[in-house]
Design an enzyme around this catalytic site. Sequence first.
Site, PDB file in Angstrom:
ATOM      1  N   ARG A  15     147.699  32.154 -23.197  1.00 33.35           N
ATOM      2  CA  ARG A  15     147.220  32.716 -24.451  1.00 33.35           C
ATOM      3  C   ARG A  15     146.284  33.882 -24.179  1.00 33.35           C
ATOM      4  O   ARG A  15     145.591  33.924 -23.157  1.00 33.35           O
ATOM      5  CB  ARG A  15     146.519  31.669 -25.307  1.00 33.35           C
ATOM      6  CG  ARG A  15     145.476  30.860 -24.595  1.00 33.35           C
ATOM      7  CD  ARG A  15     145.411  29.450 -25.185  1.00 33.35           C
ATOM      8  NE  ARG A  15     144.685  28.540 -24.316  1.00 33.35           N
ATOM      9  CZ  ARG A  15     145.262  27.838 -23.353  1.00 33.35           C
ATOM     10  NH1 ARG A  15     146.554  27.967 -23.091  1.00 33.35           N
ATOM     11  NH2 ARG A  15     144.551  27.008 -22.618  1.00 33.35           N
ATOM     12  N   GLY A  80     144.946  26.314 -10.467  1.00 36.85           N
ATOM     13  CA  GLY A  80     144.629  26.607  -9.070  1.00 36.85           C
ATOM     14  C   GLY A  80     145.819  26.538  -8.134  1.00 36.85           C
ATOM     15  O   GLY A  80     146.963  26.297  -8.545  1.00 36.85           O
ATOM     16  N   ASP A 239     140.626  28.010 -14.016  1.00 35.54           N
ATOM     17  CA  ASP A 239     140.358  27.681 -15.415  1.00 35.54           C
ATOM     18  C   ASP A 239     139.276  26.620 -15.573  1.00 35.54           C
ATOM     19  O   ASP A 239     138.507  26.651 -16.538  1.00 35.54           O
ATOM     20  CB  ASP A 239     141.637  27.281 -16.163  1.00 35.54           C
ATOM     21  CG  ASP A 239     142.477  26.241 -15.440  1.00 35.54           C
ATOM     22  OD1 ASP A 239     141.975  25.598 -14.487  1.00 35.54           O
ATOM     23  OD2 ASP A 239     143.649  26.060 -15.828  1.00 35.54           O
ATOM     24  N   THR A 240     139.188  25.694 -14.622  1.00 37.22           N
ATOM     25  CA  THR A 240     138.134  24.676 -14.718  1.00 37.22           C
ATOM     26  C   THR A 240     136.755  25.286 -14.529  1.00 37.22           C
ATOM     27  O   THR A 240     135.790  24.902 -15.200  1.00 37.22           O
ATOM     28  CB  THR A 240     138.363  23.559 -13.687  1.00 37.22           C
ATOM     29  OG1 THR A 240     139.661  22.998 -13.879  1.00 37.22           O
ATOM     30  CG2 THR A 240     137.321  22.460 -13.830  1.00 37.22           C
ATOM     31  N   THR A 261     146.671  19.667 -19.138  1.00 38.66           N
ATOM     32  CA  THR A 261     147.739  18.988 -18.402  1.00 38.66           C
ATOM     33  C   THR A 261     147.128  18.094 -17.329  1.00 38.66           C
ATOM     34  O   THR A 261     147.586  16.982 -17.071  1.00 38.66           O
ATOM     35  CB  THR A 261     148.676  20.029 -17.760  1.00 38.66           C
ATOM     36  OG1 THR A 261     149.222  20.859 -18.790  1.00 38.66           O
ATOM     37  CG2 THR A 261     149.803  19.356 -17.001  1.00 38.66           C
TER      38      THR A 261
END
Length: 493
Positions: A15, A80, A239-240, A261
Amino acid sequence: MKKVWAFDIGASNGRLMLNSFDGEKMYLEEIYRFPNHPIHVINHYYWNILSIFSEMKKGIQVSVQQGHDKVESLGIDTWGVDFGLLSKTGELLANPYSYRNPQNAKGMEDALQLITSEELFRQTGVETAPINTVFQLYTIKQQNPALLETADTLLLTPNLLAYLFCGEKNNEFTISSTTQMLRTGTTEWETDILKRLGISSNLLAPVKQPLTIAGDTLPSIHKELQIEPVKVINVAGHDTASALAALPLEDDQSVFMSCGTWVLIGVPVNQPVTEDKAMQWGFTNEGTIEGKYRLQKNNMGMWLLQQCRAIWEREGIDTDFEKENYLFEEAEPFRSVINPDDPRFFNPENMIMEIQLYCQETSQPIPTTQGEMIRCILESLAMKYNWVINRLEKLTSKKLKRIHMGGGAIRNKKLCQLTANATNREVVAGPVEASSIGNAIGQWIALGEIENMKQAREIVQHSFSVQHYQPIKSSSWQSAYERFVQLVDETSS
């Protein structure tokens, strides 16, 4: 009102979020969303990286059409471990393999004949797992050596996508820390590991800290998309790490959960924790936007339910959150439990049949209805998260009183409440788009609009709402959890 583009690319969708900042508050708007799944071709799973890049450009075009053409910068965060390989002339050599490639398990097994898990953990602080970049490289060396021989540069996924926008080659710190090739406590590649595995460390582009500017977008991008030059910023590329940057952690008694996920559970630490118990329990140490570390464990998240939904949809059965919640309530509690991180659930041909077979083999009632399957999955996930947090307390010698959950999966309010119930801890859920917000935070700090992370978290707190879940106590949870722990111990041995 200044604006930045935050690309948050996950393992199920991507996105483009527009983050606007007026100096006091942030505002987030979803501009464009697209599906993203590994593609199976002749026994391998690949990422269609050019399709991802094309969709990102479409997102920019949509943004421009909506009048958001004057932006300060863009940043990219992704999952990752995965990477692309470039030739000496800077061309992409092949579609990147996905971490779900089944061949990686054999690659890891063979690599561990040359270097032990204990050595790898001490040198990198990262849990040994077949998805790790180091084992993917060794698998390529075994099965597709010509690809490695031709390759000149390895770029991890967010930096590969940034390269396609700006032409600069570097690997950002937080995403590099997922590879099991970064020397613990440093931003240097652990060349000894690669040497022992017969892989050239010259492949690896240098590691750059987050909150730095990689470069400006290429002239070809300006021409194609009809935009002015835009700065491409090294945000927290994992992203984490971006999600953690956006979570309003109140003190050192808070644990974070980045939910999608996968669900990654951990606490911020100043230095990697590499004691034996951390390795035995499967914890890992990965970078933060502040150049420190997250002591965390990677856990199964909504993948189980996503795979079941795909099967139900193929069978013509419609499903959504509201219907799933209704079916959940209709099913008997704690009827069947699974170890959601059992390897058999990593990428089975049929998730529903695999869960049913697991229950049969462990002498439990077999979930047959949608509701029974949904309840089995969600209750098992919540109990696993309790298992992880209890061990985090032992590793850190801290009482963890509060859980901060962020990410798309917190839209599933049942999961949030079950996590509160299973852990007997308050859950603070939000913001939903934590990764996108953390991505934007990295850009605003790099641009000098926000001074530091302390100020950033204060801005997040009064810009985005959160939801609180208090645990609903029940003796049934304790007895179910004891059964779950016994099952995990039995099936993990």
